[in-house]
Write a protein that holds these residues in place. Structure first.
Motif, PDB file in Angstrom:
ATOM      1  N   GLY A 132       0.808  -1.222   0.000  1.00  0.00           N
ATOM      2  CA  GLY A 132       0.000   0.000   0.000  1.00  0.00           C
ATOM      3  C   GLY A 132       0.839   1.269   0.000  1.00  0.00           C
ATOM      4  O   GLY A 132       0.307   2.368   0.138  1.00  0.00           O
ATOM      5  N   ARG A 133       2.148   1.107  -0.130  1.00  0.00           N
ATOM      6  CA  ARG A 133       2.985   2.315  -0.100  1.00  0.00           C
ATOM      7  C   ARG A 133       3.672   2.528  -1.450  1.00  0.00           C
ATOM      8  O   ARG A 133       4.043   1.578  -2.131  1.00  0.00           O
ATOM      9  N   ILE A 134       3.866   3.776  -1.793  1.00  0.00           N
ATOM     10  CA  ILE A 134       4.614   4.141  -3.005  1.00  0.00           C
ATOM     11  C   ILE A 134       5.865   4.874  -2.535  1.00  0.00           C
ATOM     12  O   ILE A 134       5.786   5.712  -1.623  1.00  0.00           O
ATOM     13  N   SER A 470       8.015   8.549   0.864  1.00  0.00           N
ATOM     14  CA  SER A 470       7.051   7.451   0.738  1.00  0.00           C
ATOM     15  C   SER A 470       5.643   7.981   0.960  1.00  0.00           C
ATOM     16  O   SER A 470       5.434   8.938   1.700  1.00  0.00           O
ATOM     17  N   ILE A 471       4.705   7.365   0.267  1.00  0.00           N
ATOM     18  CA  ILE A 471       3.289   7.753   0.393  1.00  0.00           C
ATOM     19  C   ILE A 471       2.506   6.489   0.723  1.00  0.00           C
ATOM     20  O   ILE A 471       2.612   5.483   0.013  1.00  0.00           O
ATOM     21  N   THR A 472       1.786   6.536   1.805  1.00  0.00           N
ATOM     22  CA  THR A 472       0.908   5.406   2.129  1.00  0.00           C
ATOM     23  C   THR A 472      -0.462   5.718   1.542  1.00  0.00           C
ATOM     24  O   THR A 472      -1.034   6.775   1.805  1.00  0.00           O
ATOM     25  N   THR A 473      -0.912   4.790   0.696  1.00  0.00           N
ATOM     26  CA  THR A 473      -2.126   5.110  -0.068  1.00  0.00           C
ATOM     27  C   THR A 473      -3.386   4.554   0.590  1.00  0.00           C
ATOM     28  O   THR A 473      -4.498   4.876   0.194  1.00  0.00           O
ATOM     29  N   GLY A 474      -3.262   3.678   1.514  1.00  0.00           N
ATOM     30  CA  GLY A 474      -4.515   3.199   2.102  1.00  0.00           C
ATOM     31  C   GLY A 474      -4.252   2.039   3.036  1.00  0.00           C
ATOM     32  O   GLY A 474      -3.111   1.734   3.334  1.00  0.00           O
TER      33      GLY A 474
END
Ligand code: NAD
Length: 474
Positions: A132-134, A470-474
């Motif tokens: 779930g992370r980018i 990092s981006i946590t998307t959900g």
């Protein structure tokens, strides 16, 4: 010529706390003065660029435009730059023109890198905890870069430091060699004319022993890019502590000519690679290993080519080998040749000194413990040894403390590639000498020859921090 070499501090050209004489390296005549910094001026220089940097980096297209324009202006002002180097560095016109042509390329390539600096995508989901992370990285400028440069490449090495530093969005403090400050001043002036904001670059002069430690003690400097001797490189590494460095240091470079090589080409390239800039090149061919079966032929070709090289006044268009940077250096080289001869080496050519000029020298019958074999000569001296066994020759080459560059001439690409794998060097050139360089390639040494890479693309990357996002998307 009447040089009055200034400093650029806080966005303004300034006089120094004191001055030193600048001399013509061939005649020894005083040709002007250099303004040198005291501790307060070094502090002001760093404060100025640090303040400018805290307003944020220049936009990449702006960096590109400045560097491309600087490249064009170096070409436009080539005659002035050449005349300056002939005088303050003692270069022949051909050597000085080479510096100009290469600096034009180095600045142009640096400009291109300004708009190419990218990070990487990071496959976060490939590891537990990453679902779930980018993730990706971006390259941010390190901040203030300090460039400390040597006398033997007064324009292009300065361009190799300052160009990538600007490309990466940094501000710069430049401390060039006190032997060749006018060329560095010329380049800084060109950068300002090209649109580099004057507060983002500083130029200070002075002896390395005083100005160097002041620069190293300043914690606002985040990165040191240095080219010079291994001894000074070690001092810089100690002074920089945990801060990052790029160190291009000394060498003792070797080239091998195998029995299947194109001998005429190899000899011509070795002569150019040994005597350019009177041998004051870090990758200069100091040790030449020639397969025994072709050693006589190579020696003969080499000696007849060396006989054609006139040594002397760099202003004379017939001269191929100009003076060394100081008479004391010429005396040192002369004494090393004499000491080798006293221990049994054969002086096949040269070995003479007039003032600061040493005639192009070829030595055979050398032994590993002679200074000309185990220390960096940095003069127009080539040693030639015949070998039977390539592996043994490569072991000898690897046994030096250095590892900058080597060359091997052979028609057998497999053999060349095996040598490339086994030689402990930053670069290995097949069918070129150790002294081969194209300014876009990654360039740097291993072992006592330093660490980090020059070459605009590689240096610009080194002069950034790679930040992970990092981006946590959900
Ligand atoms: P150097 O080490 O004497 O001086 C280089 C620079 O360092 C000068 O600006 C000098 O003022 C400064 N300096 C001196 N002491 C200092 C200190 N304590 N702290 C900080 N700075 C200090 O070298 P040089 O005689 O100008 O140049 C010749 C050397 O450079 C040779 O050893 C040569 O191999 C090396 N070199 C290496 C490369 C490479 O790419 N590896 C290229 C060119 C020259």
């Amino acid at each position: 010529m009447n040089f009055d070499v200034r400093q650029l501090i806080g966005g303004h050209w300034q006089k120094g706390a004191r001055t030193e004489n600048l001399r013509d390296k061939y005649t020894g005549e005083v040709v002007g003065r250099v303004h040198c910094a005291d501790g307060a001026q070094v502090d002001a220089a760093v404060s100025g660029v640090d303040r400018a940097q805290s307003a944020g980096p220049l936009a990449p297209p702006e960096r590109q435009r400045i560097l491309a324009e600087a490249s064009r202006l170096v070409d436009e002002r080539r005659e002035e730059l050449i005349a300056g180097m002939v005088c303050e560095a003692g270069f022949t016109r051909a050597d000085a023109s080479g510096e100009v042509n290469r600096a034009i390329e180095t600045l142009r390539l640096s400009g291109e890198e300004a708009v190419r600096l990218v990070g990487d995508m990071v496959p976060m989901e490939g590891a537990p905890g990453g679902l779930g992370r980018i993730g990706f990285t971006m390259r941010v400028p390190v901040g203030v870069v300090c460039a400390i440069t040597p006398f033997n490449s007064p324009l292009n090495t300065v361009a190799h430091k300052v160009g990538p530093a600007i490309a990466a969005g940094n501000s710069v403090v430049l401390k060039p060699s006190l032997q060749t400050p006018a060329t560095a001043e010329g380049l800084v002036d060109i950068l300002l004319t090209a649109g580099m904001p004057a507060e983002r670059i500083a130029l200070v002069h002075g002896p390395g022993e005083t100005v160097g430690p002041w620069l190293l003690d300043d914690p606002r400097i985040r990165f040191y890019t240095f080219t010079g001797s291994t001894a000074v490189g070690e001092a810089i590494s100690r002074g920089a502590g945990l801060r990052r460095t790029q160190l291009e240091l000394g060498s003792l470079s070797s080239t091998v000519i195998c029995e299947d090589a194109d001998l005429d080409t190899a000899v011509a390239k070795c002569v150019a690679g040994a005597y350019r800039k009177a041998g004051q090149v870090c990758t200069s061919v100091q040790r030449l290993y020639v397969h025994r079966s072709v050693a006589d032929q190579v020696t003969e070709g080499l000696l007849s080519a060396v006989a054609e090289l006139a040594a002397g006044d760099p202003r004379d268009p017939q001269t191929s080998v100009g003076p060394l940077i100081a008479e004391s250096e010429a005396r040192r080289v002369e004494s090393w040749v004499r000491s080798a001869a006293a221990s049994g080496a054969v002086v096949e050519a040269g070995g003479e000194r007039v003032g600061s000029v040493v005639t192009p020298t070829v030595l055979t019958g050398v032994e590993p413990d002679m200074q000309v074999m185990c220390q960096e000569v940095f003069g127009p001296v080539l040693t030639l040894q015949a070998y039977e066994d390539l592996d043994a020759a490569m072991r000898e080459i690897n046994a030096t403390p250095y590892g900058l560059s080597a060359g091997i001439f052979t028609a057998d690409l497999g053999r060349g590639l095996r040598a490339a794998r086994e030689l402990e060097m930053g670069s290995v050139h097949i069918n070129e000498t150790s002294s081969s360089r194209v300014d876009l390639m990654p360039y740097g040494g291993v072992k006592a020859s330093g660490s980090g890479k020059e070459g605009p693309r590689y240096a610009a990357r080194e002069m950034t921090e790679e930040r992970l996002i990092s981006i946590t998307t959900g």
